[in-house]
Design a protein around this motif. Structure first.
Motif, mmCIF file in Angstrom:
data_model
loop_
_atom_site.group_PDB
_atom_site.id
_atom_site.type_symbol
_atom_site.label_atom_id
_atom_site.label_comp_id
_atom_site.label_asym_id
_atom_site.label_seq_id
_atom_site.Cartn_x
_atom_site.Cartn_y
_atom_site.Cartn_z
ATOM 1 N N ASP A 730 12.293 0.772 -4.569
ATOM 2 C CA ASP A 730 13.550 1.246 -5.129
ATOM 3 C C ASP A 730 14.476 0.072 -5.399
ATOM 4 N N SER A 731 15.726 0.387 -5.679
ATOM 5 C CA SER A 731 16.675 -0.656 -6.057
ATOM 6 C C SER A 731 17.001 -1.587 -4.917
ATOM 7 N N ASP A 732 16.785 -1.160 -3.677
ATOM 8 C CA ASP A 732 17.056 -1.993 -2.504
ATOM 9 C C ASP A 732 15.796 -2.716 -2.025
ATOM 10 N N ASP A 733 14.793 -2.801 -2.894
ATOM 11 C CA ASP A 733 13.512 -3.426 -2.527
ATOM 12 C C ASP A 733 12.917 -2.778 -1.283
ATOM 13 N N THR A 734 13.036 -1.452 -1.211
ATOM 14 C CA THR A 734 12.468 -0.704 -0.084
ATOM 15 C C THR A 734 11.246 0.054 -0.549
ATOM 16 N N LEU A 735 10.145 -0.142 0.175
ATOM 17 C CA LEU A 735 8.883 0.536 -0.122
ATOM 18 C C LEU A 735 8.753 1.743 0.792
ATOM 19 N N LYS A 736 8.577 2.924 0.220
ATOM 20 C CA LYS A 736 8.419 4.150 0.990
ATOM 21 C C LYS A 736 7.138 4.838 0.558
ATOM 22 N N LEU A 737 6.266 5.106 1.533
ATOM 23 C CA LEU A 737 4.998 5.792 1.260
ATOM 24 C C LEU A 737 4.727 6.807 2.354
ATOM 25 N N THR A 738 4.197 7.953 1.957
ATOM 26 C CA THR A 738 3.687 8.940 2.911
ATOM 27 C C THR A 738 2.177 8.952 2.778
ATOM 28 N N ILE A 739 1.488 8.591 3.871
ATOM 29 C CA ILE A 739 0.040 8.364 3.816
ATOM 30 C C ILE A 739 -0.655 9.349 4.733
ATOM 31 N N PRO A 740 -1.315 10.372 4.208
ATOM 32 C CA PRO A 740 -2.133 11.246 5.064
ATOM 33 C C PRO A 740 -3.461 10.580 5.385
ATOM 34 N N ILE A 741 -3.902 10.719 6.612
ATOM 35 C CA ILE A 741 -5.200 10.178 7.047
ATOM 36 C C ILE A 741 -5.989 11.324 7.644
ATOM 37 N N LYS A 742 -7.142 11.589 7.045
ATOM 38 C CA LYS A 742 -7.997 12.665 7.518
ATOM 39 C C LYS A 742 -9.426 12.151 7.614
ATOM 40 N N SER A 763 -0.534 -1.186 -0.505
ATOM 41 C CA SER A 763 0.775 -0.545 -0.673
ATOM 42 C C SER A 763 1.505 -1.025 -1.911
ATOM 43 N N VAL A 764 1.061 -2.156 -2.448
ATOM 44 C CA VAL A 764 1.741 -2.681 -3.633
ATOM 45 C C VAL A 764 1.021 -2.277 -4.909
ATOM 46 N N GLN A 765 0.209 -1.272 -4.868
ATOM 47 C CA GLN A 765 -0.385 -0.738 -6.081
ATOM 48 C C GLN A 765 -0.036 0.725 -6.218
ATOM 49 N N ASN A 766 -0.593 1.366 -7.179
ATOM 50 C CA ASN A 766 -0.206 2.723 -7.549
ATOM 51 C C ASN A 766 -0.184 3.658 -6.354
ATOM 52 N N ALA A 767 0.922 4.398 -6.169
ATOM 53 C CA ALA A 767 1.090 5.253 -4.999
ATOM 54 C C ALA A 767 0.034 6.333 -4.930
ATOM 55 N N ALA A 768 -0.382 6.861 -6.092
ATOM 56 C CA ALA A 768 -1.408 7.893 -6.090
ATOM 57 C C ALA A 768 -2.729 7.352 -5.604
ATOM 58 N N VAL A 769 -3.067 6.148 -6.036
ATOM 59 C CA VAL A 769 -4.320 5.538 -5.583
ATOM 60 C C VAL A 769 -4.266 5.298 -4.084
ATOM 61 N N ASN A 770 -3.097 4.893 -3.565
ATOM 62 C CA ASN A 770 -2.933 4.750 -2.116
ATOM 63 C C ASN A 770 -3.230 6.048 -1.407
ATOM 64 N N TYR A 771 -2.760 7.135 -1.948
ATOM 65 C CA TYR A 771 -2.980 8.451 -1.346
ATOM 66 C C TYR A 771 -4.456 8.746 -1.223
ATOM 67 N N PHE A 772 -5.195 8.505 -2.363
ATOM 68 C CA PHE A 772 -6.631 8.782 -2.326
ATOM 69 C C PHE A 772 -7.356 7.902 -1.305
ATOM 70 N N LYS A 773 -6.919 6.649 -1.179
ATOM 71 C CA LYS A 773 -7.595 5.721 -0.258
ATOM 72 C C LYS A 773 -7.549 6.230 1.186
ATOM 73 N N TYR A 774 -6.358 6.657 1.588
ATOM 74 C CA TYR A 774 -6.222 7.079 2.984
ATOM 75 C C TYR A 774 -6.671 8.514 3.206
ATOM 76 N N ALA A 775 -6.604 9.337 2.179
ATOM 77 C CA ALA A 775 -7.007 10.728 2.346
ATOM 78 C C ALA A 775 -8.485 10.857 2.634
ATOM 79 N N VAL A 776 -9.275 9.967 2.045
ATOM 80 C CA VAL A 776 -10.720 10.085 2.211
ATOM 81 C C VAL A 776 -11.223 9.401 3.492
ATOM 82 N N GLN A 777 -10.366 8.667 4.200
ATOM 83 C CA GLN A 777 -10.778 8.059 5.464
ATOM 84 C C GLN A 777 -11.164 9.162 6.444
ATOM 85 N N PRO A 778 -12.073 8.943 7.394
ATOM 86 C CA PRO A 778 -12.723 7.655 7.654
ATOM 87 C C PRO A 778 -14.066 7.492 6.962
ATOM 88 N N PHE A 779 -14.314 8.246 5.867
ATOM 89 C CA PHE A 779 -15.619 8.134 5.207
ATOM 90 C C PHE A 779 -15.738 6.845 4.417
#
Length: 909
Positions: A730-742, A763-779
């Motif tokens: 955001d404008s304050d250089d704050t990174l916010k992500l919600t990461i589900p791990i299943k 975390s510095v790439q597309n937020a949607a791709v981040n979501y997929f990365k952690y959602a599919v863990q631990p496979f």
């Protein structure tokens, strides 16, 4: 007138006869007097003659006095030589008898005196010599039947006084000299006709130059015989007894000191009572048993001992006092040694044994061991202990030896384990105390408390003349410990206070000091396989092992009746000043991680109730201002696929600059600023992980430091790191992500580098791709690469679905994988899945009749492989649509391919 002549003649004849008798009597008296006066000389000559007949080279007697009327006899100046040296010198021997006592059938010695005597006893070439040679028996000894004597007609012996002065006996046995000297001996009033009278005996002298004082009060002829003895023996040299010792005891140099009172009583029924009160001391200078050398400065006893032996009733043995051992040192031929500064026991010992029964033993008091040192030269290990102390009681009935009773306390201080091959100490413990120990055999053991203080491990000496332990613990306290049937352990509480650790991770990833010690100890304990005999034994053992695999008849069957070990701990707590520091030298620049454990509280753990929820609470400080809080519950004893947990994890105030070196290594960027905050909820239900983590990085600023690495990383990303960062902050250089791990805990693949470096890089790439990365863990994580399958370009590729060779069955490790993927796709309508099946050489080899290829040939499609590929494609597509709710337009398939390796289906977006 008549004359009577016969009467006068008769009178003259009587007178003449009387005169002759008188003359004969006078002559007999004269002869008797002459014989009595000559008798001593005749005895002297006869004795000298008999002594010479018994091999005496010199036999001289100066004088013999004999008075049969007064009962006095004396002999003076006896000299006997044998084997070219004097064997007896006797100055004076005198005996006085009470002649009137003979009429009372009593042989009463009024006085017996012996003075100035020196005699020799030794083993010569032809046998034993006691002043003169002792004749050897030519005939076997025959049993001598006791002579029955009438009590009314028996003679009785009495002695009023016996006195010996300056009597010396020189003896020699097996080359060792022995000397017994009696400077003064007095025996008074020993009368068989007066059994109740106390007979006194006093001896002053020496034994092998050791001073001897002996005083006794005796009643040898009483119905209840009693003997009281005071014995003082000072510094008796025991070296001369070496010849009497077993062959295994090669050398023995010692001295003995005794100062004690002994009392013995013999009852008419055969019962015996023995008591002792005093001290015994044994000092050994050199002791060698086979190849073991030993030295003991002092062994001693001071106290009382009482023994009562009964033929019909109960026999007892009791001790009360102190037994001690000082300066014990043992050393074997290999150089291994053990030494003890002192070992002392002070207390009571009672042994009771009824007739026909095994004894009962009761032992109580204090046992202390000080300055214990053990040195193992082969392993180069040294163990030392300053003091060990046991206070308590021990009871044992030998009829039931396993049911012994123990009550007491045990403590020791300053225990150290030193590795001489590496400077420093392996371990050190200031003190350990075990309070309120109670046991009834090994099946019921209870302790009120166990307390360990000042534990340090791997203390390596530094160059600054200081010590720095790798790990230390101020206090470990365990309260109310119970061990039942050797298989059930219960602990009320476990407290750890002041836990500290200082670790260094080296460039090769190993821990400093610990790695060096482990490798060094392994090298010292590893057997030398270069020895041919050892190699032959190993080959023989391997052959026997192979044979044993074929022969299962000798395999030990499991004991199904054996009780499993169970344990329970009500509470585990960590508090106090606890700090862990890790210096990571495997990364450049080096990083130092610090952790302060403010509080850890873990609730009940019970192995018999594995489903029981254990509360967990932790407060941990990270780096300078960071804070980690954990709270919730977990079932730690259940397996991964059955585990239940619910945890709330908060991480606040960790500066990204503390992790910057890991970021530089993974992305090429240096963190100028940034603060990491994490709020996570973790749920585990029957091994299935379902968590959601909110990541917030405040004021994140990155600066490039490695252009080559940045270019390399950017090729694998959908856009450059800097561009991606600008998109999602955001404008304050704050990174916010919600990461589900299943995922499934039974197949975890979450790694440390992904947590530290990978998570930040992703975390510095597309937020949607981040979501997929952690959602599919631990496979497995998405591999963010541009890749083509056939003519179709994939934006991202998932972990392949893997099959058992020759079948369309997914491997067990990927159970639930398709459900996770489907759940992810359903929430993102803009994405679809492409499935491409690959049949491999393993499938052809798994057929009932494996397809064998000639050299240079490759597999080609046939009817069976086409059927297998279609069944796998239909399986995946059918499950995603029918079971997991995807629409048909969101699941696509491509033309199957032939390949190598594990049978699989590639899936991408």
């Amino acid at each position: 007138m008549s004359i009577d002549i016969g009467a006068d003649d008769h009178s003259n004849l009587f007178f003449e006869k009387h005169q002759r008798i008188k003359k004969i009597l006078y002559a007999a008296i004269v002869v008797l007097i002459l014989l009595l006066s000559l008798l001593p000389e005749l005895i002297r000559i006869g004795l000298q003659y008999r002594l010479k007949q018994h091999s005496a080279e010199l036999a001289e007697i100066d004088d013999i006095d004999l008075n049969l009327f007064t009962g006095k006899a004396a002999i003076k100046g006896v000299r006997i030589d044998y084997d070219n040296h004097p064997t007896l010198r006797l100055g004076y021997l005198a005996v006085e008898l009470d002649m009137s006592a003979i009429f009372r059938k009593q042989l009463l010695v009024e006085r017996l005196a012996l003075a100035n005597v020196r005699a020799k006893l030794y083993e010569g070439k032809s046998g034993w010599v006691a002043v003169l040679p002792i004749p050897k028996a030519n005939q076997p000894a025959t049993e001598v039947k006791p002579v029955e004597r009438s009590v009314e007609n028996a003679w009785q012996l009495g002695v009023s006084r016996v006195q010996l002065d300056n009597v010396h006996l020189d003896a020699q046995y097996q080359g060792q000299p022995h000397q017994v000297s009696v400077d003064h001996l007095v025996l008074r009033e020993l009368f068989m006709w007066s059994p109740g009278r106390i007979t006194s005996l006093y001896i002053e002298g020496s034994l092998n130059d050791a001073k001897l004082d002996f005083t006794a009060d005796l009643k040898p002829f009483a119905k209840v015989q009693s003997f009281g003895v005071d014995l003082v023996l000072t510094d008796l040299d025991l070296t001369p007894i070496n010849g009497l010792l077993p062959d295994d005891l090669n050398t023995f140099l010692a001295s003995l000191t005794i100062d004690t009172r002994l009392e013995l009583t013999f009852q008419q029924n055969g019962d015996v009572s023995i008591s002792q009160d005093g001290t015994f001391r044994l000092n050994t200078k050199n002791l060698k048993v086979n190849n073991i050398e030993a030295a003991i400065e002092d062994i001693g006893w001071q106290g009382k001992v009482a023994i009562n032996l009964s033929k019909e009733n109960m026999s007892t043995f009791s001790m009360n006092g102190e037994a001690m051992l000082n300066q014990l040192a043992l050393k074997d031929a290999t150089g291994n040694s053990v030494s003890v500064g002192s070992l002392n026991w002070r207390g009571d010992l009672d042994v009771i044994m009824a007739k026909g029964a095994k004894p009962k033993i009761e032992l109580g008091g204090d046992l202390s061991i000080q300055a214990l040192l053990s040195n193992q030269t082969h392993f180069q290990l040294e163990t030392s202990l300053d003091k060990l102390l046991w206070r308590g009681n021990f009871k044992l009935n030998m009829e039931q030896p396993k049911r012994f009773n123990t009550m007491g306390a045990l403590e020791f201080s300053q225990w150290r384990l030193i590795d001489q091959a590496i400077p420093g100490e392996l371990a050190q413990l200031n003190s350990m105390k075990l309070y309120d120990i109670k046991s009834e055999g090994i099946d019921d053991i209870r302790l009120g408390k166990i307390e360990l203080k000042g534990f340090e491990a791997l203390t390596e000496a530094s160059t600054k003349d200081a010590s720095r332990p790798m790990a230390s613990l101020g206090l470990l306290s365990l309260e109310r410990i119970s061990i039942q049937q050797t298989s059930d352990l219960e602990i009320k509480s476990v407290d750890l206070v002041d836990l500290k650790g200082t670790f260094q991770r080296l460039a090769d990833g190993e821990l400093a000091t610990l790695t060096n010690w482990v490798s060094s100890l392994q090298a010292r304990t590893r057997p030398k396989t270069e020895d041919k005999q050892t190699e032959a034994e190993e080959r023989k053992a391997q052959a026997a092992s192979v044979q044993g695999e074929d022969d299962t008849s000798n395999l030990k069957k499991p004991d199904h009746n054996k009780k499993s070990f169970n344990y329970s701990i009500d509470n585990i707590a960590v508090h106090g000043d606890n700090k862990i520091i890790l210096s990571d030298l495997a990364i450049t620049p080096n990083v130092t991680h610090s952790m302060v454990i403010k509080k850890i509280d873990i609730g009940p753990i019970d192995s018999t109730e594995k489903s029981k929820q254990t509360p967990v609470e932790a407060q941990i400080g990270l780096y300078e201002f960071g804070q980690l809080n954990v709270g919730g519950y977990v079932t730690p004893l259940r397996s991964f696929d059955e585990m239940q947990a619910k945890l709330k994890v908060d991480l606040k105030g960790v500066e990204l600059t503390d992790l910057s070196p890991y970021l530089e290594q993974s992305t090429g960027y240096h963190a100028e600023s940034g603060q990491v905050n994490v709020d996570s909820t973790v749920k585990i239900n029957d091994g299935d992980l379902d968590s959601e983590t909110s990541l917030k990085v405040l004021r994140i600023q990155l600066e490039p430091v490695d252009r080559d690495l940045i270019d390399k990383v950017s090729k694998h990303l959908t856009m450059p790191v800097s561009t991606s960062l600008n998109v999602i902050t955001d404008s304050d250089d704050t990174l916010k992500l919600t990461i589900p791990i299943k995922g499934d805990l039974s197949n975890p693949e979450i790694q440390l580098d992904r947590i530290i470096g990978g998570a930040i890089a992703q975390s510095v790439q597309n937020a949607a791709v981040n979501y997929f990365k952690y959602a599919v863990q631990p496979f497995g994580a998405i591999i963010l690469v541009s890749e083509s399958i056939g003519d179709i370009a994939l934006q991202a590729k998932f972990e392949p679905v893997r099959f058992l060779p020759g079948s369309s069955e997914i491997i067990p490790e990927q159970k639930g994988y398709l459900a996770k993927v489907a759940g992810m796709i359903k929430e993102k309508q803009e994405f679809s899945i492409l499935v491409c099946v690959m049949v491999t050489d393993q499938d052809f080899q798994a057929r009932p009749v494996p397809l064998v290829l000639a050299e240079g040939e490759s597999h080609e499609w046939d009817e069976l492989s086409k059927i297998l590929a279609k069944s796998r494609s239909d399986l995946i597509r059918g499950r995603l649509i029918s079971q997991h709710g995807l629409t048909p337009d969101r699941v696509q398939t491509c033309r199957p391919q032939l390949g190598k390796g594990e049978p699989r289906a590639i899936m991408g977006m």
